[in-house]
Design a protein around this motif. Sequence first.
Motif, PDB file in Angstrom:
ATOM      1  N   MET A  94     -71.097   3.595  21.569  1.00  0.00           N
ATOM      2  CA  MET A  94     -71.750   4.096  20.362  1.00  0.00           C
ATOM      3  C   MET A  94     -71.358   5.550  20.089  1.00  0.00           C
ATOM      4  N   ARG A  95     -71.296   6.371  21.134  1.00  0.00           N
ATOM      5  CA  ARG A  95     -70.934   7.779  20.974  1.00  0.00           C
ATOM      6  C   ARG A  95     -69.503   7.923  20.465  1.00  0.00           C
ATOM      7  N   ARG A  96     -68.597   7.107  20.986  1.00  0.00           N
ATOM      8  CA  ARG A  96     -67.201   7.185  20.545  1.00  0.00           C
ATOM      9  C   ARG A  96     -67.040   6.751  19.096  1.00  0.00           C
ATOM     10  N   VAL A  97     -67.736   5.711  18.708  1.00  0.00           N
ATOM     11  CA  VAL A  97     -67.681   5.282  17.312  1.00  0.00           C
ATOM     12  C   VAL A  97     -68.260   6.356  16.397  1.00  0.00           C
ATOM     13  N   SER A  98     -69.354   6.985  16.811  1.00  0.00           N
ATOM     14  CA  SER A  98     -69.973   8.043  16.010  1.00  0.00           C
ATOM     15  C   SER A  98     -69.044   9.245  15.866  1.00  0.00           C
ATOM     16  N   THR A  99     -68.263   9.541  16.897  1.00  0.00           N
ATOM     17  CA  THR A  99     -67.311  10.659  16.827  1.00  0.00           C
ATOM     18  C   THR A  99     -66.248  10.389  15.775  1.00  0.00           C
ATOM     19  N   ILE A 100     -65.714   9.167  15.739  1.00  0.00           N
ATOM     20  CA  ILE A 100     -64.718   8.831  14.724  1.00  0.00           C
ATOM     21  C   ILE A 100     -65.334   8.935  13.329  1.00  0.00           C
ATOM     22  N   ALA A 101     -66.598   8.510  13.183  1.00  0.00           N
ATOM     23  CA  ALA A 101     -67.278   8.605  11.894  1.00  0.00           C
ATOM     24  C   ALA A 101     -67.411  10.062  11.446  1.00  0.00           C
ATOM     25  N   LEU A 102     -67.583  10.989  12.409  1.00  0.00           N
ATOM     26  CA  LEU A 102     -67.682  12.406  12.065  1.00  0.00           C
ATOM     27  C   LEU A 102     -66.419  12.897  11.373  1.00  0.00           C
ATOM     28  N   VAL A 103     -65.249  12.474  11.874  1.00  0.00           N
ATOM     29  CA  VAL A 103     -63.988  12.913  11.279  1.00  0.00           C
ATOM     30  C   VAL A 103     -63.867  12.402   9.848  1.00  0.00           C
ATOM     31  N   HIS A 104     -64.224  11.140   9.619  1.00  0.00           N
ATOM     32  CA  HIS A 104     -64.134  10.593   8.265  1.00  0.00           C
ATOM     33  C   HIS A 104     -65.134  11.271   7.327  1.00  0.00           C
ATOM     34  N   GLU A 105     -66.275  11.652   7.853  1.00  0.00           N
ATOM     35  CA  GLU A 105     -67.237  12.381   7.023  1.00  0.00           C
ATOM     36  C   GLU A 105     -66.694  13.755   6.649  1.00  0.00           C
ATOM     37  N   SER A 106     -65.998  14.400   7.559  1.00  0.00           N
ATOM     38  CA  SER A 106     -65.386  15.706   7.260  1.00  0.00           C
ATOM     39  C   SER A 106     -64.288  15.554   6.226  1.00  0.00           C
ATOM     40  N   LEU A 107     -63.477  14.498   6.336  1.00  0.00           N
ATOM     41  CA  LEU A 107     -62.428  14.252   5.351  1.00  0.00           C
ATOM     42  C   LEU A 107     -63.026  13.960   3.984  1.00  0.00           C
ATOM     43  N   LEU A 108     -64.186  13.357   3.963  1.00  0.00           N
ATOM     44  CA  LEU A 108     -64.846  13.052   2.700  1.00  0.00           C
ATOM     45  C   LEU A 108     -65.263  14.317   1.973  1.00  0.00           C
ATOM     46  N   GLN A 109     -65.581  15.390   2.720  1.00  0.00           N
ATOM     47  CA  GLN A 109     -66.045  16.625   2.107  1.00  0.00           C
ATOM     48  C   GLN A 109     -64.914  17.422   1.485  1.00  0.00           C
ATOM     49  N   GLY A 110     -63.692  17.309   2.032  1.00  0.00           N
ATOM     50  CA  GLY A 110     -62.574  18.116   1.560  1.00  0.00           C
ATOM     51  C   GLY A 110     -61.701  17.370   0.583  1.00  0.00           C
ATOM     52  N   SER A 111     -60.781  18.127  -0.062  1.00  0.00           N
ATOM     53  CA  SER A 111     -59.861  17.540  -1.031  1.00  0.00           C
ATOM     54  C   SER A 111     -58.481  17.318  -0.440  1.00  0.00           C
ATOM     55  N   GLU A 112     -58.255  17.779   0.791  1.00  0.00           N
ATOM     56  CA  GLU A 112     -56.953  17.623   1.418  1.00  0.00           C
ATOM     57  C   GLU A 112     -57.057  16.648   2.583  1.00  0.00           C
ATOM     58  N   GLU A 113     -55.898  16.146   3.002  1.00  0.00           N
ATOM     59  CA  GLU A 113     -55.857  15.239   4.142  1.00  0.00           C
ATOM     60  C   GLU A 113     -55.818  16.047   5.432  1.00  0.00           C
ATOM     61  N   ALA A 114     -56.771  16.939   5.550  1.00  0.00           N
ATOM     62  CA  ALA A 114     -56.896  17.768   6.744  1.00  0.00           C
ATOM     63  C   ALA A 114     -58.374  18.076   6.951  1.00  0.00           C
ATOM     64  N   VAL A 115     -58.704  18.452   8.176  1.00  0.00           N
ATOM     65  CA  VAL A 115     -60.096  18.678   8.553  1.00  0.00           C
ATOM     66  C   VAL A 115     -60.246  20.104   9.065  1.00  0.00           C
ATOM     67  N   TYR A 116     -61.308  20.785   8.597  1.00  0.00           N
ATOM     68  CA  TYR A 116     -61.662  22.072   9.192  1.00  0.00           C
ATOM     69  C   TYR A 116     -62.334  21.764  10.521  1.00  0.00           C
ATOM     70  N   PHE A 117     -61.561  21.879  11.611  1.00  0.00           N
ATOM     71  CA  PHE A 117     -61.956  21.270  12.869  1.00  0.00           C
ATOM     72  C   PHE A 117     -63.082  21.998  13.567  1.00  0.00           C
ATOM     73  N   ASP A 118     -63.343  23.236  13.223  1.00  0.00           N
ATOM     74  CA  ASP A 118     -64.435  23.957  13.883  1.00  0.00           C
ATOM     75  C   ASP A 118     -65.783  23.305  13.573  1.00  0.00           C
ATOM     76  N   GLU A 119     -65.931  22.758  12.362  1.00  0.00           N
ATOM     77  CA  GLU A 119     -67.168  22.052  12.044  1.00  0.00           C
ATOM     78  C   GLU A 119     -67.273  20.759  12.853  1.00  0.00           C
ATOM     79  N   VAL A 120     -66.128  20.085  13.049  1.00  0.00           N
ATOM     80  CA  VAL A 120     -66.134  18.865  13.855  1.00  0.00           C
ATOM     81  C   VAL A 120     -66.523  19.188  15.301  1.00  0.00           C
TER      82      VAL A 120
END
Length: 496
Positions: A327-353
Amino acid sequence: MPSLAKYLSDVPGFDVKASEWLQLLVGDWSLLSDLLRSDLVLWVLTDAGPLAVAHCRPTTGPTVYYEDPVSLLVTEEEDPQLVEVLRGRSASSSAAVVQREEREALRILAPVRTDSRTVAVVAVECPVPLAPASLNDARQAELGRHLLRMMATGAYPIVGAPIAPRRGAPRVVDGIVELDEQGLMLWASPNALSAFHRFGVDGDLSGRSLAELSTELIQSRSPVDESLPLVLMGRAAWRSDMQARGGTLSLRAVPLTEQGARVGAIILVRDVSELRRRERELMTRDATIREVHHRVKNNLQTVAALLRLQSRRMSSPEARDALGEAMRRVSTIALVHESLLQGSEEAVYFDEVIDRCLRLAVDAASATVRSEDAPETGAPQVEVRTEKIGKAGMVPAEQATPLALVITELATNAVEHGLSSTGGTLTIRSERTGSRLRIHIEDDGAGMGSTPPTGLGTNIAQTLVQGELGGTLTWEDRPDGGTRATVDAYLDPVGR
């Protein structure tokens, strides 16, 4: 220079209002340069003499300045005519032959006036013509001279005129139309005629109303900018797009005035159909990508919720722990997709992750760790503090997911093993140099001793670092106690 007004603030005696007026002129004087097919040099008067503070080269003809004349200072003895115009003693100058870099050029000095005073002079310089000007060049030059006369009365630049708020701003080389005070077409350049012909306007356009011709072409169901009629009639200094037959024309109007009365207008025309089509494709692509990330995030959260429900029904502690880790591993992957949803580029501001991975790992792991001397039931949990140092920056989407999983696994491992009995501090230290990213996951617990960590989480982290990130994962004991795991990887360029 980044700001003419800031540059002029260092000129003694030059006030802020005059500086802002000249900044407005320089922001739009490429139109003047292209119409006159000439270099423009802006001169201001200082105690030491005339000083060149800005320069513009034409895109419609050759330049007379290969070396930028900005910061050139001349004396009154070297150029008395320039000083006369700067002091307001002469309205303008007639064309005179001057030497520019061992070549002859024609120069006209035109005053820049605002609030009934001369604040600068624009030197209009072009190569000496070798042949008579064509009809097209002559009409453009006359329009340019009209703008010079407006500039000498303080009517140009036009306050409130748009300075290219969107891509695709039309310029003289794209197409130009001259209108009279009634909005009737007096003359159009070949490029402008071609643009209108592609939109279905046939025949001779002279003497016809551009607004009426365009009304017949505009699709009835297409949204129309409310400023379009004013632009087509030349009544407002504004920009607008006109859509017809699946294409788009970008139009800009520059009213021409004499003694405060409008006597005509310049309409700049550019066919931006392909540019707007690409912009729409990008908008559609971005919307689609956002929707995909949104749905993937929702699906992953649903999977995590199902795993959580299933773990509660398990009687075996080992099964509950295994489902909890999944469950924790699946939730971690979901975090990345949520971060990508917030931005307009195909990149993640990783400090928030990292922040969210830390909370997820500590909340999940610390719920199972207790002090060694505490009773089995009702015992207080050990205290685990977190600390984040440094910046990881932007990480490409394809590398953000495995990196987030690695950090979550290592952070969970540090809490469950390094801090399980004593508690302490979990630190994430990021070091970013260009494309190289080093992340240290440290704890101040008991340390790993002589045996490197093993287990499923460790194997997952090692596999992801080597296989997905192409980096290395190492462990070591900290000098002041505890364990340090280091991820060292080179990231792909963002926006590749």
